[in-house]
Design an enzyme around this catalytic site. Structure first.
Site, PDB file in Angstrom:
ATOM      1  N   THR A  30      74.145  26.833  41.181  1.00  0.00           N
ATOM      2  CA  THR A  30      72.947  25.838  41.548  1.00  0.00           C
ATOM      3  C   THR A  30      73.663  24.645  42.481  1.00  0.00           C
ATOM      4  OG1 THR A  30      72.085  26.258  39.291  1.00  0.00           O
ATOM      5  CG2 THR A  30      71.418  24.441  40.484  1.00  0.00           C
TER       6      THR A  30
ATOM      7  N   GLY B 125      78.486  23.362  34.300  1.00  0.00           N
ATOM      8  CA  GLY B 125      78.923  22.620  32.957  1.00  0.00           C
ATOM      9  C   GLY B 125      80.546  22.604  33.186  1.00  0.00           C
TER      10      GLY B 125
ATOM     11  N   GLU C  98      69.863  28.896  33.192  1.00  0.00           N
ATOM     12  CA  GLU C  98      70.025  30.497  33.070  1.00  0.00           C
ATOM     13  C   GLU C  98      68.635  31.010  33.685  1.00  0.00           C
ATOM     14  OE1 GLU C  98      73.188  31.072  32.673  1.00  0.00           O
ATOM     15  OE2 GLU C  98      72.684  32.808  33.991  1.00  0.00           O
TER      16      GLU C  98
HETATM   17  C1  LIG Z   1      78.990  33.632  25.866  1.00  0.00           C
HETATM   18  C2  LIG Z   1      77.667  33.480  25.828  1.00  0.00           C
HETATM   19  C3  LIG Z   1      76.956  31.996  25.946  1.00  0.00           C
HETATM   20  C4  LIG Z   1      75.691  32.037  26.047  1.00  0.00           C
HETATM   21  C5  LIG Z   1      75.085  30.695  26.520  1.00  0.00           C
HETATM   22  C6  LIG Z   1      75.801  29.420  26.326  1.00  0.00           C
HETATM   23  C7  LIG Z   1      75.223  28.004  26.725  1.00  0.00           C
HETATM   24  C8  LIG Z   1      74.975  28.246  28.218  1.00  0.00           C
HETATM   25  C9  LIG Z   1      75.097  26.691  28.687  1.00  0.00           C
HETATM   26  C10 LIG Z   1      74.622  26.877  30.056  1.00  0.00           C
HETATM   27  C11 LIG Z   1      74.583  27.998  31.207  1.00  0.00           C
HETATM   28  C12 LIG Z   1      73.661  27.648  32.347  1.00  0.00           C
HETATM   29  C13 LIG Z   1      74.351  28.277  33.673  1.00  0.00           C
HETATM   30  C14 LIG Z   1      73.178  28.503  34.692  1.00  0.00           C
HETATM   31  O1  LIG Z   1      72.069  27.842  34.747  1.00  0.00           O
HETATM   32  S1  LIG Z   1      73.856  29.437  35.839  1.00  0.00           S
HETATM   33  C15 LIG Z   1      72.454  29.371  36.873  1.00  0.00           C
HETATM   34  C16 LIG Z   1      71.356  30.228  36.644  1.00  0.00           C
HETATM   35  N1  LIG Z   1      70.440  30.279  37.498  1.00  0.00           N
HETATM   36  C17 LIG Z   1      69.473  31.336  37.560  1.00  0.00           C
HETATM   37  O2  LIG Z   1      69.076  31.897  36.468  1.00  0.00           O
HETATM   38  C18 LIG Z   1      68.709  31.372  38.954  1.00  0.00           C
HETATM   39  C19 LIG Z   1      67.270  32.024  38.601  1.00  0.00           C
HETATM   40  N2  LIG Z   1      66.858  32.534  39.964  1.00  0.00           N
HETATM   41  C20 LIG Z   1      67.130  33.899  40.195  1.00  0.00           C
HETATM   42  O3  LIG Z   1      67.498  34.681  39.249  1.00  0.00           O
HETATM   43  C21 LIG Z   1      66.658  34.609  41.385  1.00  0.00           C
HETATM   44  O4  LIG Z   1      66.324  33.808  42.455  1.00  0.00           O
HETATM   45  C22 LIG Z   1      64.923  35.129  41.267  1.00  0.00           C
HETATM   46  C23 LIG Z   1      64.949  36.440  40.396  1.00  0.00           C
HETATM   47  C24 LIG Z   1      63.975  34.138  40.616  1.00  0.00           C
HETATM   48  C25 LIG Z   1      64.509  35.601  42.648  1.00  0.00           C
HETATM   49  O5  LIG Z   1      65.546  36.267  43.327  1.00  0.00           O
HETATM   50  P1  LIG Z   1      65.013  37.022  44.609  1.00  0.00           P
HETATM   51  O6  LIG Z   1      64.303  36.167  45.361  1.00  0.00           O
HETATM   52  O7  LIG Z   1      66.114  37.413  45.334  1.00  0.00           O
HETATM   53  O8  LIG Z   1      64.528  38.468  43.965  1.00  0.00           O
HETATM   54  P2  LIG Z   1      62.933  38.796  43.975  1.00  0.00           P
HETATM   55  O9  LIG Z   1      62.162  37.850  42.944  1.00  0.00           O
HETATM   56  O10 LIG Z   1      62.449  38.852  45.180  1.00  0.00           O
HETATM   57  O11 LIG Z   1      63.164  40.242  43.088  1.00  0.00           O
HETATM   58  C26 LIG Z   1      64.199  41.274  44.030  1.00  0.00           C
HETATM   59  C27 LIG Z   1      64.257  42.275  43.074  1.00  0.00           C
HETATM   60  O12 LIG Z   1      65.406  41.714  42.303  1.00  0.00           O
HETATM   61  C28 LIG Z   1      65.006  42.008  41.042  1.00  0.00           C
HETATM   62  N3  LIG Z   1      66.022  41.194  40.156  1.00  0.00           N
HETATM   63  C29 LIG Z   1      66.117  40.068  40.322  1.00  0.00           C
HETATM   64  N4  LIG Z   1      67.039  39.388  39.387  1.00  0.00           N
HETATM   65  C30 LIG Z   1      67.606  40.385  38.936  1.00  0.00           C
HETATM   66  C31 LIG Z   1      68.578  40.371  37.906  1.00  0.00           C
HETATM   67  N5  LIG Z   1      69.157  39.299  37.396  1.00  0.00           N
HETATM   68  N6  LIG Z   1      69.145  41.650  37.418  1.00  0.00           N
HETATM   69  C32 LIG Z   1      68.373  42.762  38.158  1.00  0.00           C
HETATM   70  N7  LIG Z   1      67.429  42.906  38.994  1.00  0.00           N
HETATM   71  C33 LIG Z   1      67.004  41.584  39.311  1.00  0.00           C
HETATM   72  C34 LIG Z   1      63.660  41.858  40.757  1.00  0.00           C
HETATM   73  O13 LIG Z   1      63.197  42.442  39.603  1.00  0.00           O
HETATM   74  C35 LIG Z   1      63.249  42.641  41.948  1.00  0.00           C
HETATM   75  O14 LIG Z   1      63.072  43.938  41.684  1.00  0.00           O
HETATM   76  P3  LIG Z   1      61.901  44.901  42.699  1.00  0.00           P
HETATM   77  O15 LIG Z   1      60.684  44.277  42.025  1.00  0.00           O
HETATM   78  O16 LIG Z   1      61.880  44.374  43.863  1.00  0.00           O
HETATM   79  O17 LIG Z   1      62.117  46.279  42.218  1.00  0.00           O
HETATM   80  C1  LIG Z   2      71.982  21.644  30.701  1.00  0.00           C
HETATM   81  C2  LIG Z   2      71.983  22.528  32.067  1.00  0.00           C
HETATM   82  C3  LIG Z   2      73.254  23.110  32.390  1.00  0.00           C
HETATM   83  C4  LIG Z   2      73.383  23.816  33.454  1.00  0.00           C
HETATM   84  N1  LIG Z   2      74.323  24.416  33.813  1.00  0.00           N
HETATM   85  C5  LIG Z   2      74.473  25.244  34.979  1.00  0.00           C
HETATM   86  C6  LIG Z   2      75.843  25.764  35.103  1.00  0.00           C
HETATM   87  O1  LIG Z   2      76.528  26.061  34.454  1.00  0.00           O
HETATM   88  N2  LIG Z   2      75.759  26.513  36.285  1.00  0.00           N
HETATM   89  C7  LIG Z   2      74.674  26.761  37.441  1.00  0.00           C
HETATM   90  O2  LIG Z   2      75.055  27.360  38.282  1.00  0.00           O
HETATM   91  N3  LIG Z   2      73.466  26.040  37.181  1.00  0.00           N
HETATM   92  C8  LIG Z   2      73.409  25.346  35.915  1.00  0.00           C
HETATM   93  N4  LIG Z   2      72.408  24.682  35.744  1.00  0.00           N
HETATM   94  C9  LIG Z   2      71.203  24.651  36.601  1.00  0.00           C
HETATM   95  C10 LIG Z   2      70.127  25.579  36.145  1.00  0.00           C
HETATM   96  O3  LIG Z   2      70.737  26.820  36.390  1.00  0.00           O
HETATM   97  C11 LIG Z   2      69.029  25.320  37.287  1.00  0.00           C
HETATM   98  O4  LIG Z   2      68.486  23.927  36.936  1.00  0.00           O
HETATM   99  C12 LIG Z   2      67.734  26.260  36.776  1.00  0.00           C
HETATM  100  O5  LIG Z   2      68.159  27.512  37.372  1.00  0.00           O
HETATM  101  C13 LIG Z   2      66.286  25.685  37.641  1.00  0.00           C
HETATM  102  O6  LIG Z   2      66.623  25.710  38.815  1.00  0.00           O
HETATM  103  P1  LIG Z   2      66.063  24.158  39.647  1.00  0.00           P
HETATM  104  O7  LIG Z   2      66.885  22.956  38.632  1.00  0.00           O
HETATM  105  O8  LIG Z   2      66.339  24.048  41.075  1.00  0.00           O
HETATM  106  O9  LIG Z   2      64.809  24.060  39.212  1.00  0.00           O
HETATM  107  P2  LIG Z   2      63.493  24.418  40.269  1.00  0.00           P
HETATM  108  O10 LIG Z   2      63.524  25.910  40.600  1.00  0.00           O
HETATM  109  O11 LIG Z   2      63.449  23.718  41.347  1.00  0.00           O
HETATM  110  O12 LIG Z   2      62.216  24.439  39.212  1.00  0.00           O
HETATM  111  C14 LIG Z   2      61.404  23.270  39.473  1.00  0.00           C
HETATM  112  C15 LIG Z   2      60.052  23.466  38.921  1.00  0.00           C
HETATM  113  O13 LIG Z   2      59.640  24.737  40.210  1.00  0.00           O
HETATM  114  C16 LIG Z   2      59.002  25.646  39.735  1.00  0.00           C
HETATM  115  N5  LIG Z   2      59.117  26.846  40.536  1.00  0.00           N
HETATM  116  C17 LIG Z   2      60.341  27.102  41.296  1.00  0.00           C
HETATM  117  N6  LIG Z   2      60.150  28.373  41.736  1.00  0.00           N
HETATM  118  C18 LIG Z   2      59.077  28.972  41.415  1.00  0.00           C
HETATM  119  C19 LIG Z   2      58.234  30.016  41.781  1.00  0.00           C
HETATM  120  N7  LIG Z   2      58.821  30.957  42.492  1.00  0.00           N
HETATM  121  N8  LIG Z   2      57.241  30.242  41.099  1.00  0.00           N
HETATM  122  C20 LIG Z   2      56.613  29.431  40.262  1.00  0.00           C
HETATM  123  N9  LIG Z   2      57.043  28.042  40.016  1.00  0.00           N
HETATM  124  C21 LIG Z   2      58.517  27.841  40.680  1.00  0.00           C
HETATM  125  C22 LIG Z   2      59.564  26.063  38.231  1.00  0.00           C
HETATM  126  O14 LIG Z   2      58.947  26.771  37.316  1.00  0.00           O
HETATM  127  C23 LIG Z   2      59.753  24.386  37.702  1.00  0.00           C
HETATM  128  O15 LIG Z   2      58.492  24.056  37.092  1.00  0.00           O
HETATM  129  C24 LIG Z   2      72.009  23.961  34.489  1.00  0.00           C
HETATM  130  C25 LIG Z   2      71.042  23.316  34.280  1.00  0.00           C
HETATM  131  C26 LIG Z   2      70.892  22.608  32.862  1.00  0.00           C
HETATM  132  C27 LIG Z   2      69.693  21.591  32.710  1.00  0.00           C
END
Ligand SMILES: CCCCCCCCCCCCCC(=O)SCCNC(=O)CCNC(=O)[C@H](O)C(C)(C)COP(=O)(O)OP(=O)(O)OC[C@H]1O[C@@H](n2cnc3c(N)ncnc32)[C@H](O)[C@@H]1OP(=O)(O)O
Ligand SMILES: Cc1cc2nc3c(=O)[nH]c(=O)nc-3n(C[C@H](O)[C@H](O)[C@H](O)COP(=O)(O)OP(=O)(O)OC[C@H]3O[C@@H](n4cnc5c(N)ncnc54)[C@H](O)[C@@H]3O)c2cc1C
Length: 536
Positions: A22, A61, A304
């Site tokens: 991020t 984090g 996530e």
């Molecule tokens: C040890 C364990 C611990 C547990 C937790 C402890 C606490 C943790 C503490 C805190 C920790 C926090 C740490 C953090 O926060 S780490 C940061 C976390 N950040 C995110 O999760 C970012 C979220 N954003 C995205 O994933 C992408 O930008 C999305 C998906 C929204 C759009 O992206 P994009 O615009 O590029 O894609 P598209 O929408 O055009 O879709 C294109 C195609 O790709 C497919 N697709 C998309 N994604 C996936 C996927 N993942 N696997 C497989 N396929 C996937 C999708 O179905 C589609 O398929 P089709 O429909 O075309 O066939």
């Molecule tokens: C406690 C904490 C720990 C974290 N740890 C990590 C870490 O370890 N590593 C890391 O990489 N990141 C980490 N993050 C970041 C986290 O993954 C991002 O904050 C999260 O992915 C959301 O992205 P953003 O903050 O840019 O929100 P944005 O995407 O800007 O979201 C803001 C608003 O826009 C809306 N929005 C955005 N896109 C769309 C769309 N396509 N359609 C409709 N609505 C939309 C959302 O629904 C939301 O309401 C952490 C965040 C927190 C709060």
């Protein structure tokens, strides 16, 4: 051999890492990340750079002062071509002095709602050079001369996020068990009010409204633990297939992980908040641990993958499934019910009847979304705009799908396990399944009235079933939270400790406050007294 190089050092804590994806300007839209990694074939290095302020990594984090390495997600440039985001493992601090390396700007992002111990940080690069093997090359590679070798599946880069989303479902089960233990134990100790003048003040746990607030948190903890186990088994199976090059089941895993992560985190946050409020003023004490627990669970709605964005990912899969199914093509197991074209059956107030009802709701909502999008596109609206105008309904369809998955999994897994349990334990677990199922039928009764043949008398009967279940579960409530077996040191709560000495613990904690160190705080002499004497 990259794993041989890095994993042992990470396991023995020579490397303390974090996941730096991020940025200040982008968290959701990964293809918009701005950090660049440009390959220099002359030195066989990547040059990492943060071209703008919004390119700074922000949130990871442990980044501020703990991590000495991190996985950096950056836009990979080679031979003048941008190949999109890829992961790099990067050392950011000297392993002896822990000083940031030259070209690395790192720091703490400041106070947050909770997670105060997580030292979330920011990270910027100023033409920082790393060796070629810093690029994690399991999926895609860059050869010495800069040739880019494409991954067989670009989305494998996103695999880490699927793993964490899968784990988060089980995390929410744990956090709910903590919240339910604290609030239910406190409710057994707390006596309040006199509904019957000639009787002592009752335990607040005997108020049915208190049971309504708390028992769903208890039941949800079990529902999410069971669903989390099912999801993990699915994850392992999909990853096994991926290692042999078969990615057919990855889209289904991605879709179900997205909606389950979104629904379980939102439920956990709102139910922990309900646990806090059910403890009155003492629930607002930090020493109760409930405010901290709320901060932890509500963060999971954002990290996530922000919940709305993930629900829309699942909706994308459901719409595609509907379109595929309508052409007679087979659907994935979790989405197959969408093609159930049988007439809506007579409503049954049974677990199976309610689960079938939620599947009807989900399928009906998906069908409505597809119709609305098709209608808008036929009127000349772009698909993207039609999608956006339908997105509130798409999110609701995704939620209904997720609930159908949880209900069916919870029921199936408890029924399967019950055979090996003692009859009393099986009975109590079935009561929790029943409570969870009827609770959500009542919560979503509007949808059931729209998409199933449920009638008013069925709803009245469900309400009575629900209230009877609260009564049946009440005698086992404290035993059920004790069964989570959470030690006092883990609960970290004046209200939830096993010995129930709530008032003594509240006072013990209060006396630890620095503000109780002296009878007259220096703020009296510095501000109050001069103010009272008209000198301020
Ligand atoms: C040890 C364990 C611990 C547990 C937790 C402890 C606490 C943790 C503490 C805190 C920790 C926090 C740490 C953090 O926060 S780490 C940061 C976390 N950040 C995110 O999760 C970012 C979220 N954003 C995205 O994933 C992408 O930008 C999305 C998906 C929204 C759009 O992206 P994009 O615009 O590029 O894609 P598209 O929408 O055009 O879709 C294109 C195609 O790709 C497919 N697709 C998309 N994604 C996936 C996927 N993942 N696997 C497989 N396929 C996937 C999708 O179905 C589609 O398929 P089709 O429909 O075309 O066939
Ligand atoms: C406690 C904490 C720990 C974290 N740890 C990590 C870490 O370890 N590593 C890391 O990489 N990141 C980490 N993050 C970041 C986290 O993954 C991002 O904050 C999260 O992915 C959301 O992205 P953003 O903050 O840019 O929100 P944005 O995407 O800007 O979201 C803001 C608003 O826009 C809306 N929005 C955005 N896109 C769309 C769309 N396509 N359609 C409709 N609505 C939309 C959302 O629904 C939301 O309401 C952490 C965040 C927190 C709060």
């Amino acid at each position: 051999e990259q794993q041989e190089k890095w994993v042992p050092r990470a396991v023995n804590m020579e490397i303390i890492g974090t996941y730096a994806q991020t940025e200040l300007g982008h968290g959701t839209f990964l293809r918009g990340l701005e950090t660049t990694a440009t390959y220099d074939p002359n030195t066989e290095e990547f040059v990492l750079n943060s071209p703008t302020l919004t390119a700074y990594k922000w949130w990871p984090g442990g980044l501020a002062h703990t991590a000495n390495h991190c996985v950096v997600v950056a836009q990979l440039h080679s031979k003048g071509v941008n190949h999109g985001v890829h992961p790099f493992i990067v050392q950011i601090r000297d392993e002896d002095t822990h000083m940031p390396l030259p070209g690395v700007k790192v720091g703490e992002i400041g106070p947050k709602l909770s997670f105060s111990t997580a030292n979330n940080g920011f990270l910027g690069f100023d033409n920082f050079r790393v060796p070629r093997d810093s690029m994690l090359m399991k999926n895609a590679q860059v050869l010495k001369d800069g040739t880019y070798v494409k991954s067989r599946l670009s989305k494998l880069t996103y695999g880490t996020m699927v793993f964490i989303r899968v784990m988060i479902v089980t995390d929410m089960a744990y956090y709910l068990s903590v919240g339910a233990t604290i609030a239910i134990r406190y409710s057994a100790v707390r006596h309040q009010s006199k509904p019957k003048e000639n009787e002592p003040e009752p335990q607040i746990l005997d108020y049915v409204t208190q049971q309504h607030k708390l028992f769903i948190a208890l039941a949800s903890s079990h529902a999410f633990r069971v669903t989390g186990q099912w999801l993990w088994t699915t994850f392992v199976r999909v990853n096994k297939a991926l290692t042999s090059g078969n990615a057919d089941t990855l889209p289904e895993l991605h879709a179900v992980a997205c909606c389950l992560k979104a629904v379980t985190t939102r439920d956990a946050a709102s139910m922990v908040e309900a646990c806090r409020m059910s403890c009155g003023g003492h629930g607002y004490m930090t020493s109760s641990y409930l405010p901290i627990l709320y901060g932890i669970t509500t963060a999971a709605c954002t990290y996530e993958g922000e919940n709305t964005v993930l629900l829309l990912q699942t909706a994308r899969s459901l719409v595609k499934a509907w379109q595929k199914g309508s052409k007679g093509k087979p659907l994935s197991p979790t989405e197959a019910y969408l093609m159930d074209k049988s007439p809506v059956p007579k409503w049954e107030n049974t677990l199976d009847g309610i689960i079938a009802g939620f599947r009807r709701v989900s399928a009906g909502k998906v069908q409505d979304c597809v119709s609305k999008i098709d209608k808008l596109v036929k009127m000349g609206t772009s698909y993207e705009d039609a999608w956006n105008q339908t997105s509130v309904r798409l999110v609701a369809a995704s939620e209904a799908h997720s609930r159908a998955v949880i209900l069916a999994t919870f029921r199936a897994e408890v029924s399967r396990a019950a055979a090996a349990l003692s009859p009393p334990l099986a009975r109590v677990l079935h009561q929790l399944v029943h409570l969870y199922t009827v609770y959500w039928a009542l919560e979503r009764v509007g949808d059931l009235l729209l998409y199933t043949s449920i009638a008013e008398r069925d709803v009245q009967e469900l309400q009575q079933q629900y209230e009877d279940l609260l009564q049946k579960i009440r005698p086992n409530t404290v035993g059920l939270v004790d069964a989570f077996d959470l030690r006092d040191e883990i609960l970290n709560s004046t209200l939830g400790a096993y010995d129930g000495r709530v008032y003594e613990r509240l006072m013990e904690e209060a006396l630890k406050s620095p503000l109780n160190a002296e009878p007259v705080n220096q703020s009296f002499h510095k501000y109050l007294k001069p103010f009272m004497q008209g000198k301020l």
